[in-house]
Scaffold this motif. Structure first.
Motif, PDB file in Angstrom:
ATOM      1  N   GLY A 109      53.818  52.683  34.481  1.00  0.00           N
ATOM      2  CA  GLY A 109      53.367  53.347  33.266  1.00  0.00           C
ATOM      3  C   GLY A 109      52.555  54.599  33.512  1.00  0.00           C
ATOM      4  N   LYS A 110      51.362  54.634  32.909  1.00  0.00           N
ATOM      5  CA  LYS A 110      50.489  55.792  32.994  1.00  0.00           C
ATOM      6  C   LYS A 110      49.509  55.709  34.160  1.00  0.00           C
ATOM      7  CE  LYS A 110      50.676  56.603  27.988  1.00  0.00           C
ATOM      8  NZ  LYS A 110      49.881  56.712  26.734  1.00  0.00           N
ATOM      9  N   SER A 111      49.617  54.679  34.973  1.00  0.00           N
ATOM     10  CA  SER A 111      48.735  54.552  36.138  1.00  0.00           C
ATOM     11  C   SER A 111      49.330  55.259  37.345  1.00  0.00           C
ATOM     12  CB  SER A 111      48.487  53.077  36.474  1.00  0.00           C
ATOM     13  OG  SER A 111      47.662  52.478  35.497  1.00  0.00           O
ATOM     14  N   GLY A 112      48.471  55.527  38.337  1.00  0.00           N
ATOM     15  CA  GLY A 112      48.908  56.219  39.539  1.00  0.00           C
ATOM     16  C   GLY A 112      49.557  55.296  40.556  1.00  0.00           C
ATOM     17  N   LYS A 113      49.911  55.864  41.685  1.00  0.00           N
ATOM     18  CA  LYS A 113      50.590  55.123  42.747  1.00  0.00           C
ATOM     19  C   LYS A 113      49.577  54.409  43.637  1.00  0.00           C
ATOM     20  CE  LYS A 113      54.705  56.618  41.614  1.00  0.00           C
ATOM     21  NZ  LYS A 113      55.733  55.700  41.055  1.00  0.00           N
ATOM     22  N   SER A 114      49.968  53.239  44.120  1.00  0.00           N
ATOM     23  CA  SER A 114      49.119  52.510  45.062  1.00  0.00           C
ATOM     24  C   SER A 114      49.082  53.246  46.395  1.00  0.00           C
ATOM     25  CB  SER A 114      49.639  51.086  45.268  1.00  0.00           C
ATOM     26  OG  SER A 114      50.957  51.115  45.799  1.00  0.00           O
ATOM     27  N   ILE A 115      48.009  53.027  47.125  1.00  0.00           N
ATOM     28  CA  ILE A 115      47.832  53.675  48.424  1.00  0.00           C
ATOM     29  C   ILE A 115      47.713  52.602  49.488  1.00  0.00           C
ATOM     30  CG2 ILE A 115      46.329  55.177  49.794  1.00  0.00           C
ATOM     31  CD1 ILE A 115      45.447  56.460  47.136  1.00  0.00           C
ATOM     32  N   GLY A 116      48.594  52.654  50.494  1.00  0.00           N
ATOM     33  CA  GLY A 116      48.527  51.688  51.579  1.00  0.00           C
ATOM     34  C   GLY A 116      49.054  50.320  51.167  1.00  0.00           C
ATOM     35  N   HIS A 117      48.584  49.298  51.877  1.00  0.00           N
ATOM     36  CA  HIS A 117      49.034  47.932  51.615  1.00  0.00           C
ATOM     37  C   HIS A 117      48.646  47.521  50.193  1.00  0.00           C
ATOM     38  CE1 HIS A 117      50.122  43.772  52.689  1.00  0.00           C
ATOM     39  NE2 HIS A 117      49.112  43.428  51.899  1.00  0.00           N
ATOM     40  N   TYR A 118      49.597  46.898  49.490  1.00  0.00           N
ATOM     41  CA  TYR A 118      49.367  46.554  48.087  1.00  0.00           C
ATOM     42  C   TYR A 118      49.887  45.145  47.813  1.00  0.00           C
ATOM     43  CZ  TYR A 118      49.400  47.153  42.966  1.00  0.00           C
ATOM     44  OH  TYR A 118      49.174  47.026  41.618  1.00  0.00           O
ATOM     45  N   ASP A 119      48.997  44.261  47.415  1.00  0.00           N
ATOM     46  CA  ASP A 119      49.407  42.902  47.088  1.00  0.00           C
ATOM     47  C   ASP A 119      48.553  42.395  45.930  1.00  0.00           C
ATOM     48  OD1 ASP A 119      46.938  42.201  48.217  1.00  0.00           O
ATOM     49  OD2 ASP A 119      47.821  41.488  50.083  1.00  0.00           O
ATOM     50  N   VAL A 120      48.671  41.111  45.609  1.00  0.00           N
ATOM     51  CA  VAL A 120      47.961  40.567  44.454  1.00  0.00           C
ATOM     52  C   VAL A 120      46.444  40.623  44.652  1.00  0.00           C
ATOM     53  CG1 VAL A 120      47.937  38.147  45.199  1.00  0.00           C
ATOM     54  CG2 VAL A 120      48.028  38.682  42.760  1.00  0.00           C
ATOM     55  N   GLY A 121      46.001  40.631  45.888  1.00  0.00           N
ATOM     56  CA  GLY A 121      44.570  40.793  46.152  1.00  0.00           C
ATOM     57  C   GLY A 121      44.081  42.168  45.714  1.00  0.00           C
ATOM     58  N   THR A 122      44.875  43.192  45.997  1.00  0.00           N
ATOM     59  CA  THR A 122      44.532  44.545  45.552  1.00  0.00           C
ATOM     60  C   THR A 122      44.561  44.627  44.027  1.00  0.00           C
ATOM     61  OG1 THR A 122      45.800  45.261  47.493  1.00  0.00           O
ATOM     62  CG2 THR A 122      44.990  46.975  46.021  1.00  0.00           C
ATOM     63  N   ILE A 123      45.557  43.990  43.425  1.00  0.00           N
ATOM     64  CA  ILE A 123      45.683  43.998  41.964  1.00  0.00           C
ATOM     65  C   ILE A 123      44.434  43.411  41.320  1.00  0.00           C
ATOM     66  CG2 ILE A 123      46.921  42.960  40.021  1.00  0.00           C
ATOM     67  CD1 ILE A 123      49.488  43.170  41.742  1.00  0.00           C
ATOM     68  N   VAL A 124      43.966  42.286  41.827  1.00  0.00           N
ATOM     69  CA  VAL A 124      42.789  41.623  41.261  1.00  0.00           C
ATOM     70  C   VAL A 124      41.532  42.464  41.458  1.00  0.00           C
ATOM     71  CG1 VAL A 124      41.257  39.626  41.529  1.00  0.00           C
ATOM     72  CG2 VAL A 124      43.732  39.302  41.409  1.00  0.00           C
ATOM     73  N   GLU A 125      41.394  43.058  42.627  1.00  0.00           N
ATOM     74  CA  GLU A 125      40.245  43.927  42.885  1.00  0.00           C
ATOM     75  C   GLU A 125      40.258  45.119  41.930  1.00  0.00           C
ATOM     76  OE1 GLU A 125      38.033  46.117  46.688  1.00  0.00           O
ATOM     77  OE2 GLU A 125      39.994  45.166  46.934  1.00  0.00           O
ATOM     78  N   HIS A 126      41.448  45.707  41.751  1.00  0.00           N
ATOM     79  CA  HIS A 126      41.595  46.817  40.808  1.00  0.00           C
ATOM     80  C   HIS A 126      41.205  46.381  39.402  1.00  0.00           C
ATOM     81  CE1 HIS A 126      44.737  49.417  43.193  1.00  0.00           C
ATOM     82  NE2 HIS A 126      43.532  49.408  43.749  1.00  0.00           N
ATOM     83  N   GLN A 127      41.715  45.232  38.977  1.00  0.00           N
ATOM     84  CA  GLN A 127      41.463  44.774  37.617  1.00  0.00           C
ATOM     85  C   GLN A 127      39.976  44.525  37.371  1.00  0.00           C
ATOM     86  OE1 GLN A 127      42.785  40.774  36.336  1.00  0.00           O
ATOM     87  NE2 GLN A 127      43.720  41.771  34.575  1.00  0.00           N
ATOM     88  N   ASN A 128      39.323  43.907  38.303  1.00  0.00           N
ATOM     89  CA  ASN A 128      37.889  43.626  38.153  1.00  0.00           C
ATOM     90  C   ASN A 128      37.080  44.917  38.030  1.00  0.00           C
ATOM     91  OD1 ASN A 128      35.539  41.809  38.207  1.00  0.00           O
ATOM     92  ND2 ASN A 128      35.143  42.725  40.210  1.00  0.00           N
ATOM     93  N   LEU A 129      37.354  45.880  38.885  1.00  0.00           N
ATOM     94  CA  LEU A 129      36.632  47.152  38.834  1.00  0.00           C
ATOM     95  C   LEU A 129      36.992  47.948  37.577  1.00  0.00           C
ATOM     96  CD1 LEU A 129      36.915  48.209  42.593  1.00  0.00           C
ATOM     97  CD2 LEU A 129      34.881  47.382  41.397  1.00  0.00           C
ATOM     98  N   LEU A 130      38.255  47.883  37.168  1.00  0.00           N
ATOM     99  CA  LEU A 130      38.690  48.598  35.971  1.00  0.00           C
ATOM    100  C   LEU A 130      37.966  48.075  34.728  1.00  0.00           C
ATOM    101  CD1 LEU A 130      40.607  50.605  34.561  1.00  0.00           C
ATOM    102  CD2 LEU A 130      42.311  48.758  34.475  1.00  0.00           C
ATOM    103  N   LEU A 131      37.867  46.774  34.594  1.00  0.00           N
ATOM    104  CA  LEU A 131      37.180  46.191  33.442  1.00  0.00           C
ATOM    105  C   LEU A 131      35.696  46.560  33.445  1.00  0.00           C
ATOM    106  CD1 LEU A 131      38.891  42.684  33.371  1.00  0.00           C
ATOM    107  CD2 LEU A 131      39.225  44.547  31.732  1.00  0.00           C
ATOM    108  N   GLN A 132      35.111  46.609  34.625  1.00  0.00           N
ATOM    109  CA  GLN A 132      33.706  47.033  34.731  1.00  0.00           C
ATOM    110  C   GLN A 132      33.550  48.478  34.259  1.00  0.00           C
ATOM    111  OE1 GLN A 132      31.923  46.319  38.576  1.00  0.00           O
ATOM    112  NE2 GLN A 132      32.760  44.249  38.714  1.00  0.00           N
ATOM    113  N   LYS A 133      34.423  49.360  34.734  1.00  0.00           N
ATOM    114  CA  LYS A 133      34.321  50.774  34.371  1.00  0.00           C
ATOM    115  C   LYS A 133      34.589  50.994  32.882  1.00  0.00           C
ATOM    116  CE  LYS A 133      34.937  53.093  38.751  1.00  0.00           C
ATOM    117  NZ  LYS A 133      35.350  54.375  39.356  1.00  0.00           N
ATOM    118  N   ALA A 134      35.442  50.150  32.306  1.00  0.00           N
ATOM    119  CA  ALA A 134      35.741  50.275  30.886  1.00  0.00           C
ATOM    120  C   ALA A 134      34.658  49.625  30.023  1.00  0.00           C
ATOM    121  CB  ALA A 134      37.095  49.629  30.589  1.00  0.00           C
ATOM    122  N   GLY A 135      33.699  48.949  30.665  1.00  0.00           N
ATOM    123  CA  GLY A 135      32.614  48.322  29.918  1.00  0.00           C
ATOM    124  C   GLY A 135      33.010  47.041  29.215  1.00  0.00           C
ATOM    125  N   VAL A 136      34.075  46.398  29.688  1.00  0.00           N
ATOM    126  CA  VAL A 136      34.533  45.133  29.089  1.00  0.00           C
ATOM    127  C   VAL A 136      33.836  43.984  29.814  1.00  0.00           C
ATOM    128  CG1 VAL A 136      36.525  43.708  28.512  1.00  0.00           C
ATOM    129  CG2 VAL A 136      36.759  46.201  28.612  1.00  0.00           C
TER     130      VAL A 136
END
Length: 315
Positions: A109-136
């Protein structure tokens, strides 16, 4: 009757031509009113957040609607995006009392490309930080469709204090990717050239460069999922499509090696049992639709189960 007049609605000018009979005029106005109310209804659902945040050098797009706690966090299936994955009816129904967020994972979609190794661990780390930055803020009711079940299990393992309840919508079985690979046993089986070629292709993707739309490494993801904890006693709903439970045919399908077929059947039973025993506080239910995308074809089924979880949390 009207004679050559005009009507302005939502900035559009409609020309009224000379008509004989009030029935035609009334019909025209019914059409106009229906158009206006339909447009008005669609305009009412506006996101409180609709932007991208930089998370570990990747811009991730997120949309949130409404307000209220607990927040409902939606995890789309493989390749699913905010724009195309069809969660609008869910948002319309629930945004008045709860915050709802849906986002595009990396490579979508509107998100950028992953950098380097990418797995469900990266997805979860991204999601946690994203929700923090969005103030959710937590607690979260985590909703996952299909492959979207995978990040939820690991998220709950890493951040159990943030997860209040879980709804999996016709999910991919935990363990299915590993089971798909473990069906092969070239040491003890004898494969023909076609079967061996298929095995080598699957093993190459498993051990090497990922071959899926999101560039997710399923081998390391499977290890992370296998080693993550269950849901304990958290409220958990497993919503299957009507015909989701596979009933393997008694006769071995053409082209299948008998031993490989038996391993597939046995692993499916074990993986299914695992999905249905993840919490001591579980509800298993079936939608009326046979479609995998339940939230598109029968959104009320998903809405009902979210409301069930919200009520459980209030008890």
């Amino acid at each position: 009757m009207f004679l050559g007049t005009s009507l302005v609605v939502n900035g559009y000018t409609y020309k009224l031509k000379k008509e004989k009979g009030m029935i035609k005029i009334a019909g025209f106005f019914i059409f106009i009113l229906a158009t206006v109310f339909n447009a008005y209804g669609k305009q009412q659902i506006k996101p409180s957040i609709a932007t991208s945040f930089q998370v570990e050098k990747v811009n991730l797009y997120i949309e949130c609607y409404g307000q209220g706690s607990p927040a409902i966090i939606i995890n789309a299936g493989l390749g699913g995006t905010v724009e195309k994955d069809g969660w609008r009816e869910l948002i319309k129904s629930l945004h008045l009392k709860n915050t709802l967020c849906v986002y595009d994972r990396a490579n979508l979609g509107k998100s950028g490309k992953s950098i380097g190794h990418y797995d469900v661990g990266t997805i979860v780390e991204h999601q946690n930080l994203l929700l923090q930055k969005a103030g959710v803020k937590p607690p979260f009711v985590m909703v996952g469709h299909s492959y979207g079940a995978y990040p939820i299990k690991l998220f709950n393992h890493l951040y159990p204090e943030k997860v209040a309840a879980i709804l999996l919508v016709d999910p991919s079985l935990y363990g299915q990717f590993k089971s798909h690979i473990n069906k092969w046993d070239p040491v003890n089986d004898k494969y023909n050239a076609e079967t061996r070629n298929q095995m080598e292709k699957e093993l190459a993707s498993w051990n090497g460069t990922p071959n899926n739309i999101e560039n997710i490494n399923n081998r390391t993801s499977s290890i992370l999922i296998e080693n993550s904890s269950d849901f304990g006693d958290k409220p958990y709903v497993l919503l299957w499509a009507r015909d989701a439970i596979w009933q393997p045919p008694k006769k071995i399908p053409d082209g299948w090696h008998p031993a490989v077929w038996e391993r597939i059947k046995k692993s499916y039973v074990l993986d299914l049992e695992n999905m249905q025993t993840l919490s001591k506080n579980i509800k298993i239910t079936f939608a009326k639709t046979p479609e995998h995308y339940i939230h598109k074809f029968e959104p009320e089924a998903v809405i009902n189960e979210i409301n069930y979880l919200l009520n459980k949390l209030e008890e």
